[in-house]
Design a protein around this motif. Structure first.
Motif: not given
Length: 82
Positions: A17-18, A43-46, A59-63, A65-67
């Protein structure tokens, strides 16, 4: 005989995905002409929509990244869509 403990460790692999997110962002930039931070976010939202199968911002926010904290990412999405 080479000691494997001293060999260079490989770089961590990025998720597919990245790589696709970067490719999509590149195409969106030429099409939309938006600022790069907005392009990267959409792009991250899509891909978040695809991964989670939901339009729920948390839920989208969980995908994404983790910073940062999930709540901070959710608020960023909320501001983007406001």
């Amino acid at each position: 005989m080479a000691d494997s403990r001293h060999s260079a460790s490989p770089l961590p692999q990025q998720s597919p995905f990245v790589q696709h997110t970067h490719s999509l962002a590149k195409h969106l930039k030429t099409s939309l002409g938006w600022h790069q931070s907005r392009i990267d976010l959409i792009a991250l939202v899509i891909f978040g929509l695809i991964q989670m199968g939901s339009v729920n911002l948390s839920r989208i926010a969980r995908t994404m990244g983790h910073a940062t904290e999930i709540d901070s990412r959710r608020k960023r999405l909320k501001r983007f869509f406001a």
